[in-house]
Design an enzyme around this catalytic site. Structure first.
Site, short mmCIF file in Angstrom:
data_model
loop_
_atom_site.label_atom_id
_atom_site.label_comp_id
_atom_site.label_asym_id
_atom_site.label_seq_id
_atom_site.Cartn_x
_atom_site.Cartn_y
_atom_site.Cartn_z
N SER A 123 -15.16 -26.06 13.14
CA SER A 123 -14.72 -26.22 14.53
C SER A 123 -14.94 -27.61 15.13
O SER A 123 -14.50 -27.86 16.25
CB SER A 123 -15.41 -25.19 15.42
OG SER A 123 -14.78 -23.94 15.31
N LYS A 126 -11.92 -29.32 16.58
CA LYS A 126 -11.45 -29.18 17.97
C LYS A 126 -11.58 -30.49 18.76
O LYS A 126 -10.89 -30.67 19.75
CB LYS A 126 -12.23 -28.08 18.68
CG LYS A 126 -11.92 -26.67 18.18
CD LYS A 126 -12.70 -25.62 18.98
CE LYS A 126 -12.33 -24.20 18.58
NZ LYS A 126 -12.92 -23.78 17.30
N SER A 300 -16.24 -23.28 22.07
CA SER A 300 -15.56 -23.29 20.77
C SER A 300 -14.46 -22.23 20.74
O SER A 300 -14.39 -21.39 19.83
CB SER A 300 -16.53 -23.08 19.61
OG SER A 300 -15.95 -23.53 18.40
#
Length: 466
Positions: A123, A126, A300
């Site tokens: 993640s 991102k 997230s």
């Protein structure tokens, strides 16, 4: 007198400025709180011989109060050897490691361990999606969910790609989110004004095209992400566990119920493409992109990241498909000097196990977001969770060797099976501002790998590395 380590840390927390480039200033005023009447505004009774009063001396401007926080200054650039020793004292992660640390303002490299090698980022990807969205759309851009006229007796709900459209408005909430209930109230008023109380409802989610489910996602990710749509409500989960398989249809159903609460009957719901020049009836706006980015990074949010990913293509005038979004993120990050030919991006959330990103690319994005050249990217930094305090870092940094990072380390987490990563910013004890990325792949022990990235970033916070 000897001061305990806990007391020292509390003192440090009390004076720490967590924001980067964000300075809170008290605003002094040069104006008196009461209106002053000038000599020319004062009048005498007719025939009066009394002398006109002397002008009142202008009041001195009130002194501006001292800043609440001192402005962020450039600290001394650390010595790379000392930074390396601080990280090495944490020990080996016993895994494949991609790691880079750079001083934010000068870009001086302070630590590099295979930082140019492509690794699975999870993640932390991102950060790339968020920076690209801010560059493409601007921080103030809002997405609009509309209702327009369709065929006779029909209205059409048109998705605008608002990732945080809700079913009901939350009074006095910040930031304000667009809601289906507000949209229904507006629509109902217009319909009743024209004498309509019964309608057919169409819904249009055509802003995003192509596959709703990324081909590189395993099927068992259905509990991690909703099929991406330009029209959904409550992030595609308004009907409960696990997620809506057809989020656009579910949003239309929620809208129909809201209309019925406002005394408008809906006889049929179906997909329907809105005409380009369809007459508008109602609309609601999303919160600004910068607030969306902050929410995506703080929590997230896989769904929000995937919606932003599709918007990269739409902003370029291309179909809002996965393939087009992949092309656009490369162009946008190349323009920010935050791309490498080894980088592979298959989605916006980092769920794909085919993504590959060198650690140095993540650091380049963080440095761009901190630079004066790209103030539009600042939400990439303000959205980073604070260690031990909020978001995905709230329950971390519990190991005694990582406690000193609480309140000082800001970072985006990344977790998949076989991946533990953390990338963000941290200010050292002697005032240097650093951007870092630690990405661990295939660790022998997942928990120890997660603790290692916390300890390594804490080592930077404690570093007096001049």
């Amino acid at each position: 007198m000897r001061v305990s380590r806990t007391v020292r840390r509390r003192r440090r927390l009390a004076v720490a400025g967590l924001g980067v480039g964000l300075v809170l200033l008290g605003l002094g005023s040069a104006c008196s709180p009461f209106p002053q009447v000038s000599a020319t505004d004062q009048t005498q009774p007719p025939g009066s011989t009394a002398p006109a009063p002397s002008p009142t001396a202008a009041a001195k401007p009130a002194a501006a109060p001292a800043p609440v926080l001192k402005p962020v200054r450039k600290g001394p650039v650390p010595n790379p050897d000392r930074v390396a020793k601080a990280i090495e004292r944490v020990g080996s992660p016993k895994a494949e490691l991609g790691a880079v640390v750079e001083e934010v303002f000068t870009g001086k490299e302070l630590y590099d361990h295979d930082g140019d090698e492509p690794v699975l980022p999870a993640s932390t990807l991102k950060l790339l999606t968020s920076a690209a969205a801010l560059a493409a759309l601007g921080p103030d851009h809002e997405f609009t969910t509309r209702v327009v006229n369709g065929a006779k007796g029909q209205v059409i709900l048109v998705g605008g790609g608002d990732p945080y459209l809700t079913d009901k408005a939350v009074p006095d909430s910040y930031p304000v989110r667009g809601s289906i209930d507000d949209l229904a109230a507006q629509t109902a008023r217009k319909l009743r004004k024209s004498g309509q109380t019964t309608i057919k409802l169409g819904y249009d989610a055509s802003l995003f095209s192509g596959r709703a489910w990324n081909a590189t996602w395993p099927g068992n990710y259905s509990d991690q992400v909703t099929p991406t749509s330009a029209l959904w409500v409550n992030e595609g989960r308004h009907q409960g566990a696990p997620r809506d398989s057809d989020p656009a249809k579910a949003a239309a159903q929620a809208f129909a119920k809201a209309l019925e609460r406002h005394k408008i009957s809906v006889t049929k719901i179906s997909t329907q493409k809105a005409a380009a020049k369809a007459k508008p009836l109602a609309s609601v706006s999303s919160m600004p992109v910068e607030r969306i980015v902050e929410q995506v990074l703080l929590t997230s949010d896989n769904d929000g990241a995937e919606v932003l990913f599709r918007h990269l293509a739409v902003a370029a005038g291309e179909p809002g498909s996965i393939d087009e979004a992949q092309d656009e993120i490369k162009k946008l990050l190349t323009g920010l000097k935050a791309w490498d030919k080894k980088t592979e991006v298959h989605d916006g959330s980092g769920l794909s196990r085919e993504n590959r990103v060198p650690a140095e690319v993540l650091v380049a994005v963080l440095r761009a977001a901190a630079s004066d050249d790209h103030p539009e990217l600042r939400a990439v930094l303000t959205g980073l969770p604070v260690a031990g305090a909020e978001g995905t870092l709230r329950s971390r940094f519990t190991d005694p060797a990582a406690e000193d990072g609480i309140g000082f380390v800001r970072g985006k987490t990344g977790t998949l099976t076989g991946v533990q990563s953390l990338a963000g910013i941290v200010r050292t004890e002697d005032g240097a501002l650093l951007a870092y990325a630690f990405i661990i792949n295939e660790p022998k022990d997942e928990w120890l790998a997660r603790e290692w990235v916390a300890k390594a970033s804490t080592a930077l916070a404690r570093c007096g590395c001049k």
